[in-house]
Design an enzyme around this catalytic site. Structure first.
Site, mmCIF file in Angstrom:
data_model
loop_
_atom_site.group_PDB
_atom_site.id
_atom_site.type_symbol
_atom_site.label_atom_id
_atom_site.label_comp_id
_atom_site.label_asym_id
_atom_site.label_seq_id
_atom_site.Cartn_x
_atom_site.Cartn_y
_atom_site.Cartn_z
ATOM 1 N N HIS A 153 1.177 -1.403 -0.088
ATOM 2 C CA HIS A 153 -0.394 0.117 0.136
ATOM 3 C C HIS A 153 0.900 1.273 -0.049
ATOM 4 C CE1 HIS A 153 -3.700 -2.483 1.405
ATOM 5 N NE2 HIS A 153 -2.920 -2.726 2.212
HETATM 6 C C1 BDR Z 1 -3.292 1.401 5.229
HETATM 7 O O1 BDR Z 1 -3.362 1.043 6.694
HETATM 8 C C2 BDR Z 1 -1.826 0.565 7.209
HETATM 9 O O2 BDR Z 1 -2.235 -0.607 7.776
HETATM 10 C C3 BDR Z 1 -0.706 0.466 6.416
HETATM 11 O O3 BDR Z 1 0.795 1.363 6.800
HETATM 12 C C4 BDR Z 1 -1.427 1.299 5.201
HETATM 13 O O4 BDR Z 1 -0.988 2.627 5.656
HETATM 14 C C5 BDR Z 1 -3.418 0.472 4.082
HETATM 15 O O5 BDR Z 1 -4.788 0.730 4.570
#
Ligand code: BDR
Ligand code: CA
Length: 309
Positions: free
Chosen positions: A239
């Protein structure tokens, strides 16, 4: 080189985003600012310092920001990122550097006002620090070159509630301030594209630096298992690194200009990002929404950059 600030809640994938940004050699990282999110502010800061130590870049300053969302209680994600936030990797490391004196929202303001039109802000946690900066200095919107944030989803389901993505859900009031601030260019890197940026064991095996490869393998192991349980795919969703990837090469994604708002007062839908795809609200667009990604090219970039000497 593009001047950037990374605003992070270092977490497993934030850490990989920092690795990508630093190793790219294409970004002039002015500061890394930390925020309460995946883990506490203190832990996010410690994790960030550990990663900078792994990269042997103690010169990049780290500043702490908000200890909690604007009005809500902090919501950590230890079940995803592990007790320490980076999947138990680097557990014995005591980094020689720690946070520099200064409050992250103030550092964001100072950096932007000192370099008008030159700074890109890459946010990969809840948007609390940026919202606090905007509340204090609304005129900074014109002086920022670009804001790229990882968060939300327009066409798919959420990853923390049926409709909300974690960063938006953790501090929707902050997201709302950011969405309506009037930035020249606000780029949303949401689950629509980040769910397609999947790092597998085969990718990790191609990393040539043993210290980096071991770190990536260890930090992503448990996360990959949990991702498989939920999504049926054995992989680690990159992500946050994809938000950095977009800063490095905007050609990796296709974007659509949309008006997007975020829900802040709903029993079921808090943190949902709603894109007005058919322009029913008749508002001007406020962000570039990433809708398609060339995942292969991104994964290739990720591996090539991490393999740099
Ligand atoms: C986002 O939420 C966190 O778990 C990750 O670091 C990322 O920024 C994904 O939904
Ligand atoms: Ca994050």
């Amino acid at each position: 080189m593009k001047k950037v600030i990374l605003d992070v809640d270092t977490g497993i994938d934030d850490a990989l985003g920092i690795l990508l940004a630093v190793k790219s050699g294409q970004l002039d990282i002015q500061a890394i600012t930390t925020v309460c999110g995946n883990v506490s502010l203190e832990q996010a800061t410690l994790n960030t310092c550990k990663i900078l130590d792994l990269l042997d870049r103690p010169d990049i300053p780290v500043y702490q920001g908000a200890e909690a969302p604007l009005i809500r209680k902090g919501l950590h994600e230890h079940h995803i990122h592990g007790e320490d936030g980076i999947g138990g990797a680097l557990s014995k490391v005591i980094p020689p550097v720690s946070a520099t004196e200064g409050f992250a929202p103030d550092i964001i303001i100072d950096t932007i006002m000192t370099h008008p039109g030159e700074v890109t802000l890459i946010c990969t946690g809840p948007l609390t620090n940026l919202a606090l900066a905007l509340l204090k200095c609304p005129e900074m919107t014109d002086r920022l070159d670009q804001v790229i944030f990882m968060g939300g989803v327009i066409h798919g389901c959420g990853n923390i509630t049926p409709v909300a993505e974690y960063n938006m859900y953790a501090d929707p009031e902050a997201a709302r301030i950011v969405f309506h601030a009037g930035f020249k260019q606000l780029v949303q890197v949401g689950l629509d594209v980040t769910r397609k940026a999947l790092l597998t064991a085969e990718h990790i095996a191609r990393l040539t630096d043993p210290a980096i490869r071991d770190y990536v393998a260890e930090s992503t192991a448990a996360y990959t298992k949990r991702y498989e349980e939920r999504n049926g795919v054995k992989a680690c969703a990159l992500h946050d690194p994809l938000a950095v990837g977009v800063a490095l090469d905007s050609g990796l994604v296709e974007t659509t200009l949309l008006y997007v708002d975020v829900e802040t007062s709903s029993r079921l839908c808090d943190g949902q990002t709603v894109g007005d795809v058919q322009n029913r609200l008749n508002h001007s667009s406020n962000m570039d929404v990433c809708e398609q990604v060339n995942s292969e090219a991104f994964l290739e970039l990720f591996i090539q950059v991490l393999n740099k000497e």
